[in-house]
Design an enzyme around this catalytic site. Sequence first.
Site, PDB file in Angstrom:
ATOM      1  N   TYR A  66       5.512 -15.954 -14.071  1.00 36.60           N
ATOM      2  CA  TYR A  66       5.835 -14.602 -13.605  1.00 36.60           C
ATOM      3  C   TYR A  66       5.993 -13.628 -14.769  1.00 36.60           C
ATOM      4  O   TYR A  66       5.675 -12.444 -14.639  1.00 36.60           O
ATOM      5  CB  TYR A  66       7.082 -14.610 -12.715  1.00 36.60           C
ATOM      6  CG  TYR A  66       6.706 -14.889 -11.273  1.00 36.60           C
ATOM      7  CD1 TYR A  66       6.196 -13.881 -10.468  1.00 36.60           C
ATOM      8  CD2 TYR A  66       6.799 -16.156 -10.739  1.00 36.60           C
ATOM      9  CE1 TYR A  66       5.801 -14.125  -9.166  1.00 36.60           C
ATOM     10  CE2 TYR A  66       6.411 -16.427  -9.436  1.00 36.60           C
ATOM     11  CZ  TYR A  66       5.911 -15.401  -8.652  1.00 36.60           C
ATOM     12  OH  TYR A  66       5.508 -15.652  -7.367  1.00 36.60           O
ATOM     13  N   ARG A  69       2.603 -12.432 -15.455  1.00 36.50           N
ATOM     14  CA  ARG A  69       2.186 -11.460 -14.424  1.00 36.50           C
ATOM     15  C   ARG A  69       2.874 -10.122 -14.651  1.00 36.50           C
ATOM     16  O   ARG A  69       2.264  -9.067 -14.515  1.00 36.50           O
ATOM     17  CB  ARG A  69       2.518 -11.986 -13.025  1.00 36.50           C
ATOM     18  CG  ARG A  69       1.812 -13.279 -12.677  1.00 36.50           C
ATOM     19  CD  ARG A  69       1.896 -13.545 -11.193  1.00 36.50           C
ATOM     20  NE  ARG A  69       1.237 -12.476 -10.457  1.00 36.50           N
ATOM     21  CZ  ARG A  69       1.420 -12.232  -9.154  1.00 36.50           C
ATOM     22  NH1 ARG A  69       2.231 -12.990  -8.470  1.00 36.50           N
ATOM     23  NH2 ARG A  69       0.790 -11.256  -8.563  1.00 36.50           N
ATOM     24  N   ASN A 101       1.713  -5.954  -1.877  1.00 35.61           N
ATOM     25  CA  ASN A 101       1.718  -6.057  -3.332  1.00 35.61           C
ATOM     26  C   ASN A 101       3.127  -5.913  -3.882  1.00 35.61           C
ATOM     27  O   ASN A 101       3.957  -5.219  -3.320  1.00 35.61           O
ATOM     28  CB  ASN A 101       0.783  -5.002  -3.939  1.00 35.61           C
ATOM     29  CG  ASN A 101      -0.650  -5.256  -3.518  1.00 35.61           C
ATOM     30  OD1 ASN A 101      -0.991  -6.380  -3.170  1.00 35.61           O
ATOM     31  ND2 ASN A 101      -1.469  -4.222  -3.529  1.00 35.61           N
ATOM     32  N   ASP A 103       3.625  -5.034  -7.144  1.00 39.31           N
ATOM     33  CA  ASP A 103       3.447  -4.412  -8.460  1.00 39.31           C
ATOM     34  C   ASP A 103       3.959  -2.978  -8.584  1.00 39.31           C
ATOM     35  O   ASP A 103       3.975  -2.415  -9.679  1.00 39.31           O
ATOM     36  CB  ASP A 103       1.963  -4.460  -8.856  1.00 39.31           C
ATOM     37  CG  ASP A 103       1.049  -3.894  -7.779  1.00 39.31           C
ATOM     38  OD1 ASP A 103       1.411  -2.894  -7.140  1.00 39.31           O
ATOM     39  OD2 ASP A 103      -0.053  -4.458  -7.590  1.00 39.31           O
ATOM     40  N   HIS A 118       6.614  -7.865   0.457  1.00 34.13           N
ATOM     41  CA  HIS A 118       6.775  -9.110  -0.305  1.00 34.13           C
ATOM     42  C   HIS A 118       7.629  -8.926  -1.557  1.00 34.13           C
ATOM     43  O   HIS A 118       7.523  -9.710  -2.495  1.00 34.13           O
ATOM     44  CB  HIS A 118       5.393  -9.674  -0.670  1.00 34.13           C
ATOM     45  CG  HIS A 118       4.617 -10.140   0.524  1.00 34.13           C
ATOM     46  ND1 HIS A 118       3.283 -10.466   0.485  1.00 34.13           N
ATOM     47  CD2 HIS A 118       5.005 -10.340   1.815  1.00 34.13           C
ATOM     48  CE1 HIS A 118       2.881 -10.833   1.704  1.00 34.13           C
ATOM     49  NE2 HIS A 118       3.899 -10.760   2.518  1.00 34.13           N
ATOM     50  N   THR A 190      -7.032  -6.553   1.844  1.00 33.44           N
ATOM     51  CA  THR A 190      -6.283  -7.772   2.193  1.00 33.44           C
ATOM     52  C   THR A 190      -7.176  -8.731   2.973  1.00 33.44           C
ATOM     53  O   THR A 190      -8.016  -8.299   3.764  1.00 33.44           O
ATOM     54  CB  THR A 190      -4.979  -7.452   2.973  1.00 33.44           C
ATOM     55  OG1 THR A 190      -4.402  -8.682   3.423  1.00 33.44           O
ATOM     56  CG2 THR A 190      -5.216  -6.534   4.149  1.00 33.44           C
ATOM     57  N   ASN A 215     -12.785  -3.405   2.723  1.00 31.57           N
ATOM     58  CA  ASN A 215     -12.832  -4.683   2.002  1.00 31.57           C
ATOM     59  C   ASN A 215     -14.302  -4.976   1.700  1.00 31.57           C
ATOM     60  O   ASN A 215     -15.151  -4.772   2.571  1.00 31.57           O
ATOM     61  CB  ASN A 215     -12.240  -5.803   2.885  1.00 31.57           C
ATOM     62  CG  ASN A 215     -11.853  -7.034   2.085  1.00 31.57           C
ATOM     63  OD1 ASN A 215     -12.644  -7.545   1.298  1.00 31.57           O
ATOM     64  ND2 ASN A 215     -10.635  -7.500   2.277  1.00 31.57           N
ATOM     65  N   PRO A 216     -14.609  -5.462   0.506  1.00 33.58           N
ATOM     66  CA  PRO A 216     -16.018  -5.799   0.240  1.00 33.58           C
ATOM     67  C   PRO A 216     -16.500  -6.970   1.090  1.00 33.58           C
ATOM     68  O   PRO A 216     -17.702  -7.139   1.300  1.00 33.58           O
ATOM     69  CB  PRO A 216     -16.050  -6.175  -1.247  1.00 33.58           C
ATOM     70  CG  PRO A 216     -14.658  -6.093  -1.755  1.00 33.58           C
ATOM     71  CD  PRO A 216     -13.741  -5.653  -0.655  1.00 33.58           C
TER      72      PRO A 216
HETATM   73  P1  NAD Z   1      -5.841 -12.024  -1.559  1.00 37.91           P
HETATM   74  O1  NAD Z   1      -5.806 -12.222  -3.014  1.00 37.91           O
HETATM   75  O2  NAD Z   1      -5.812 -13.186  -0.698  1.00 37.91           O
HETATM   76  O3  NAD Z   1      -7.152 -11.189  -1.141  1.00 37.91           O
HETATM   77  C1  NAD Z   1      -7.489  -9.979  -1.630  1.00 37.91           C
HETATM   78  C2  NAD Z   1      -8.511  -9.287  -0.709  1.00 37.91           C
HETATM   79  O4  NAD Z   1      -8.925  -8.094  -1.359  1.00 37.91           O
HETATM   80  C3  NAD Z   1      -9.779 -10.080  -0.424  1.00 37.91           C
HETATM   81  O5  NAD Z   1     -10.073 -10.026   0.958  1.00 37.91           O
HETATM   82  C4  NAD Z   1     -10.869  -9.378  -1.242  1.00 37.91           C
HETATM   83  O6  NAD Z   1     -12.140  -9.432  -0.621  1.00 37.91           O
HETATM   84  C5  NAD Z   1     -10.331  -7.965  -1.268  1.00 37.91           C
HETATM   85  N1  NAD Z   1     -10.734  -7.173  -2.410  1.00 37.91           N
HETATM   86  C6  NAD Z   1     -11.021  -7.594  -3.673  1.00 37.91           C
HETATM   87  N2  NAD Z   1     -11.317  -6.539  -4.454  1.00 37.91           N
HETATM   88  C7  NAD Z   1     -11.214  -5.429  -3.675  1.00 37.91           C
HETATM   89  C8  NAD Z   1     -11.379  -4.049  -3.911  1.00 37.91           C
HETATM   90  N3  NAD Z   1     -11.700  -3.561  -5.126  1.00 37.91           N
HETATM   91  N4  NAD Z   1     -11.193  -3.188  -2.894  1.00 37.91           N
HETATM   92  C9  NAD Z   1     -10.851  -3.645  -1.655  1.00 37.91           C
HETATM   93  N5  NAD Z   1     -10.667  -4.946  -1.382  1.00 37.91           N
HETATM   94  C10 NAD Z   1     -10.849  -5.833  -2.382  1.00 37.91           C
HETATM   95  O7  NAD Z   1      -4.670 -11.061  -1.220  1.00 37.91           O
HETATM   96  P2  NAD Z   1      -3.795 -10.844   0.063  1.00 37.91           P
HETATM   97  O8  NAD Z   1      -4.548 -11.171   1.308  1.00 37.91           O
HETATM   98  O9  NAD Z   1      -3.251  -9.513  -0.067  1.00 37.91           O
HETATM   99  O10 NAD Z   1      -2.607 -11.942   0.018  1.00 37.91           O
HETATM  100  C11 NAD Z   1      -2.166 -12.669  -1.035  1.00 37.91           C
HETATM  101  C12 NAD Z   1      -0.692 -12.443  -1.400  1.00 37.91           C
HETATM  102  O11 NAD Z   1      -0.588 -12.482  -2.785  1.00 37.91           O
HETATM  103  C13 NAD Z   1      -0.142 -11.106  -1.010  1.00 37.91           C
HETATM  104  O12 NAD Z   1       0.739 -11.290   0.012  1.00 37.91           O
HETATM  105  C14 NAD Z   1       0.596 -10.549  -2.227  1.00 37.91           C
HETATM  106  O13 NAD Z   1       1.982 -10.561  -2.015  1.00 37.91           O
HETATM  107  C15 NAD Z   1       0.307 -11.513  -3.323  1.00 37.91           C
HETATM  108  N6  NAD Z   1      -0.344 -10.890  -4.497  1.00 37.91           N
HETATM  109  C16 NAD Z   1       0.070  -9.664  -4.946  1.00 37.91           C
HETATM  110  C17 NAD Z   1      -0.563  -9.077  -6.033  1.00 37.91           C
HETATM  111  C18 NAD Z   1      -0.103  -7.721  -6.511  1.00 37.91           C
HETATM  112  O14 NAD Z   1       1.050  -7.348  -6.324  1.00 37.91           O
HETATM  113  N7  NAD Z   1      -0.987  -6.932  -7.129  1.00 37.91           N
HETATM  114  C19 NAD Z   1      -1.614  -9.730  -6.662  1.00 37.91           C
HETATM  115  C20 NAD Z   1      -1.987 -10.989  -6.201  1.00 37.91           C
HETATM  116  C21 NAD Z   1      -1.350 -11.560  -5.107  1.00 37.91           C
END
Ligand code: NAD
Length: 257
Positions: A66, A69, A101, A103, A118, A190, A215-216
């Site tokens: 962490y 991160r 997120n 962050d 979260h 997401t 989402n892509p």
């Molecule tokens: P995930 O990592 O499972 O998926 C991310 C999604 O974003 C995917 O469907 C992907 O296709 C899409 N994606 C990738 N690049 C993109 C872009 N430029 N624009 C739009 N979409 C894009 O994430 P999740 O489903 O949100 O769940 C995972 C958990 O992990 C979350 O609940 C979160 O709490 C945690 N997490 C948080 C962070 C952060 O705070 N930045 C980072 C990583 C994981």
Amino acid sequence: MLADYLLKRLGEARHVMVLTGAGMSAESGIPTFRDTEKGMCAEFRAEDLATPEAFQTNPARVWRWYEERRAKIRSARPHAGHQALVVLESLVPELSVITQNVDGLHQLAGSRNVTELHGNIMRSKCHITGRSISADWLAGSSQGAPQSPYVSHGFARPDVVWFGEMLPREALQQAMDAAVHCDFCISAGTTSLVQPAASLPLMAQEHGASLIEINPLETPLSPHADQCLRGAASEILRTIVGQLESWKRDADHGPQL
Ligand code: NAD
């Protein structure tokens, strides 16, 4: 590009809800959990570290992960998509940003109504009592997981929701209220796999909201969405907000009845 009938619904919406996931932060340089090439899964799978069990087994390792991160997030900046949501807030009567997120980038960009489902990685709490631990207390600690100030055998842990843990009750309630009351819902970046967040857009739709996905890639939400916009959140959100600004200008200059 947002379809015309959806643009009109967005323009007329009284309450817009935006649910964001890790993909929203990807363009700020914070990898998603499932981004295997450059993701933080390279050494360990996130699912194996972001759990209470992993922390019980090896608090120091989880804390170090962490810390890495946190360092990455400290240097990250909001992108055009985060900024577009700040503009959107000024264009609609009510905007709720519900984020998975941890962050803080939405708040850093200037969004005012953000619900963190979260938690937030920059905060810490006691792993036994759940009480918040100040940054001052942690400042003096060295490499491993710092001692908790509250319990002699307790440690500090990040104030985030780990796999298998409950969401903060108040945040979940706020998110469900937004889902029930909004009339336009945007799901951005997401996978729509992590519950209960994944259910929120469907809950919004069941209560009459229009639903779009950004989402892509295809997700389990895609078949339910009124429109799927395939691509990066920054570009698509900027486009939608630009469309809305034009729509509002045209509506303002149209004939008055
Ligand atoms: P995930 O990592 O499972 O998926 C991310 C999604 O974003 C995917 O469907 C992907 O296709 C899409 N994606 C990738 N690049 C993109 C872009 N430029 N624009 C739009 N979409 C894009 O994430 P999740 O489903 O949100 O769940 C995972 C958990 O992990 C979350 O609940 C979160 O709490 C945690 N997490 C948080 C962070 C952060 O705070 N930045 C980072 C990583 C994981």
